[in-house]
Scaffold this active site. Structure first.
Site, PDB file in Angstrom:
ATOM      1  N   LYS A 179       0.929  -1.172  -0.066  1.00  0.00           N
ATOM      2  CA  LYS A 179       0.030  -0.061  -0.058  1.00  0.00           C
ATOM      3  C   LYS A 179       0.968   1.340   0.139  1.00  0.00           C
ATOM      4  O   LYS A 179       1.437   1.472   1.139  1.00  0.00           O
ATOM      5  CB  LYS A 179      -0.773  -0.080   1.348  1.00  0.00           C
ATOM      6  N   GLU A 253       8.271   0.582  11.838  1.00  0.00           N
ATOM      7  CA  GLU A 253       9.500   1.607  11.878  1.00  0.00           C
ATOM      8  C   GLU A 253       8.513   3.073  11.747  1.00  0.00           C
ATOM      9  O   GLU A 253       8.290   3.219  10.874  1.00  0.00           O
ATOM     10  CB  GLU A 253      10.060   1.570  10.660  1.00  0.00           C
ATOM     11  N   CYS A 287      13.438   9.918   8.857  1.00  0.00           N
ATOM     12  CA  CYS A 287      13.137   9.569  10.343  1.00  0.00           C
ATOM     13  C   CYS A 287      14.480   9.546  10.957  1.00  0.00           C
ATOM     14  O   CYS A 287      14.658   9.520  12.066  1.00  0.00           O
ATOM     15  CB  CYS A 287      12.516   8.392  10.215  1.00  0.00           C
ATOM     16  N   GLU A 386       9.065  15.555  16.615  1.00  0.00           N
ATOM     17  CA  GLU A 386       9.438  15.377  15.287  1.00  0.00           C
ATOM     18  C   GLU A 386       8.822  16.364  14.242  1.00  0.00           C
ATOM     19  O   GLU A 386       7.462  16.232  13.853  1.00  0.00           O
ATOM     20  CB  GLU A 386       9.320  13.809  14.593  1.00  0.00           C
TER      21      GLU A 386
END
Length: 490
Positions: A179, A253, A287, A386
């Site tokens: 996806k 993750e 990330c 973040e």
């Protein structure tokens, strides 16, 4: 990419088929803000078809029952095709998400090829069967494919993360429903074409561009045996919650707020040259980016001046221009997010050392200047949350103990680095930082080692034998006394 790219079909079970619904996804250039592509929006009915095809292919088809070498042959053809078409793949990704073309070539395309290649190496070395002595007699320990995998990938490095999931899953003998993100579905069609030409059997791979709601339906599907997800912490929590209803195995993750720690004896030039590309890589949309730079107070002004000069020299512009080092952010919401954090940081007492807004050059596009916030302390939101944009924090510290406490004082634990003239001391420092990956006087991500995070940065691992093991189940077979399979010790 200047012409509108349109796809009218979905890749389900290895074939391009008509979608069940009429919804579409429009792909918008973050540079021009114009529509550059249009693809079908997969529906829940399409998910049902894809999972059913994957289920049949796993339960009844040839793929899990082929030899490892046969699967390696197919995956090698995929890897080779990615290498041959790497420039095309890089251009498509840069056009979709604003990643600088030079970085897309190395990380988005050739990086994906390296991931496929590393997965082949790991698969060859894996002990699939081994005999060991049990308490009551000999036992045979087998590793078998986990089953149907739902692989959900993000927009920032779509081919890299797809390879990280597809490589080990396919080599293990699993079938996969992939996806892609609605921001970056166009490169997924290149992957579908490559996979079909490589000779994957019917049902082994489906690719369904869709939004979050359809993603949730996929990860909660009772026909799925494992979910591998890369994305935000909030989305990861939701994936885990939905998958838990079926006790579906998950690998997550997630995000990061990694610290680059400069020890007092570090070489200024080497530290700046190593940290700047690790901080502002992919426009800050990574990330593993080193988004908290920790500098000793004794040399703080020296490092602040050097980092500000280096960030200010980064070339901002059209992502398809090979000279560009920082392109636009993937969407208007991401641009506004970065600008909001710059404002929040200033309200909390941080100083803008360079950047701080939209660049003067481009009249359109979702651009934010490479920004360095100074005088940041670790309790500020800009140091804890973040941002996922080109906004980096510079934090002063006193002694090494304080630097270690700041590095570990985070809800995340994905990456990090230390910079010092004493490598052995740097390795000792690395051992004390609570992150899944760490660097000493360098910055890289090796595909033959385990990649993943502590704390909110995720669950499980990708890459290396540890990541490959996420796609395998263990089976124990009890053997009669005296029986020897000849497969060695587990």
């Amino acid at each position: 990419m200047t012409e509108l790219v349109e796809h009218g079909k979905l890749f389900i079970g290895g074939e391009l088929v008509d979608p069940a619904g009429t919804g579409t996804i429009e792909v918008v250039s973050p540079h021009t803000e114009q529509v550059i592509g249009r693809v079908p929006h997969a529906s829940e009915a399409d998910v049902d078809r894809a999972v059913a095809a994957a289920r049949r292919a796993f339960d009844e088809g040839p793929w899990p029952r082929t030899t490892l070498e046969e699967r390696i042959d197919v995956v090698t053809r995929i890897k080779d095709a990615v290498a041959v078409r790497h420039e095309e793949i890089a251009r498509v990704i840069s056009a979709q998400n604003g990643s600088p073309y030079s970085w897309s070539v190395l990380a988005q395309a050739l990086g994906a090829m390296m991931v496929w290649d590393a997965a082949i190496t790991v698969a060859r070395d894996c002990p699939y069967e081994a005999q060991r002595a049990g308490v009551l007699g000999p036992i045979l320990v087998r590793r078998e494919p986990v089953g149907v995998v739902a692989a959900v990938v993000p927009w920032n490095v779509p081919q890299f993360t797809a390879a990280a999931k597809l490589g080990p899953a396919l080599l293990a003998g699993c079938t996969v429903v992939l996806k892609p993100s609605p921001e970056t579905p166009l490169d997924a069609y290149l992957l579908a074409e490559i996979a079909r030409e490589a000779g994957l059997p019917e049902g082994v791979l489906s690719i369904l561009p869709a939004d979050r709601e359809v993603s949730e339906y996929l990860v909660g599907h009772p026909g799925v045996d494992k979910v591998s997800f890369t994305g935000s912490v909030a989305a990861g929590r939701r994936v885990m919650e939905v998958a838990s209803r079926n006790l579906t195995r998950v690998t997550l993750e997630l995000g990061g707020k990694s610290a680059a720690v400069i020890l007092p004896d570090a070489d200024l030039g080497e530290a700046v040259a190593g940290i700047v590309p690790a901080a502002w890589m992919n426009n800050g949309q990574a990330c593993v980016a080193q988004t908290r730079i920790l500098a000793p107070r004794s040399r703080y002004e020296e490092f602040a001046e050097a980092f500000a000069a280096a960030a200010g020299a980064l070339v901002v512009g059209d992502p398809l221009d090979p000279a560009t080092q920082v392109g636009p952010l993937v969407a208007r919401r991401q641009q506004q997010r970065s600008l909001d954090y710059i404002r929040i940081g200033q309200e909390e007492g941080a100083k803008v050392l360079v950047g701080g807004g939209r660049p003067a050059g481009p009249e359109r596009g979702w651009y934010v200047e490479p920004t360095l916030l100074g005088d940041v302390h670790n309790a500020m939101r800009v140091a804890r949350e973040e941002i996922f944009g080109p906004v980096i924090c510079l934090l002063p510290y006193g002694d090494e103990g304080e630097a270690l406490r700041i590095a570990n004082d985070s809800d995340y634990g994905l990456s990090g680095s230390v910079w010092t003239s004493d490598t052995e001391h740097g390795v000792d420092f690395a051992r004390r930082v609570r992150t899944g990956t760490f660097n000493v006087n360098t910055f890289s991500l090796d595909m033959l080692g385990p990649f993943g995070g502590y704390k909110n940065s995720g669950l499980g691992r990708e890459f290396g034998p540890e990541g490959y093991g996420e796609y395998l189940e263990y089976k124990m077979i009890h053997l009669p006394t005296g029986y020897d399979t000849g497969r060695g010790e587990a």
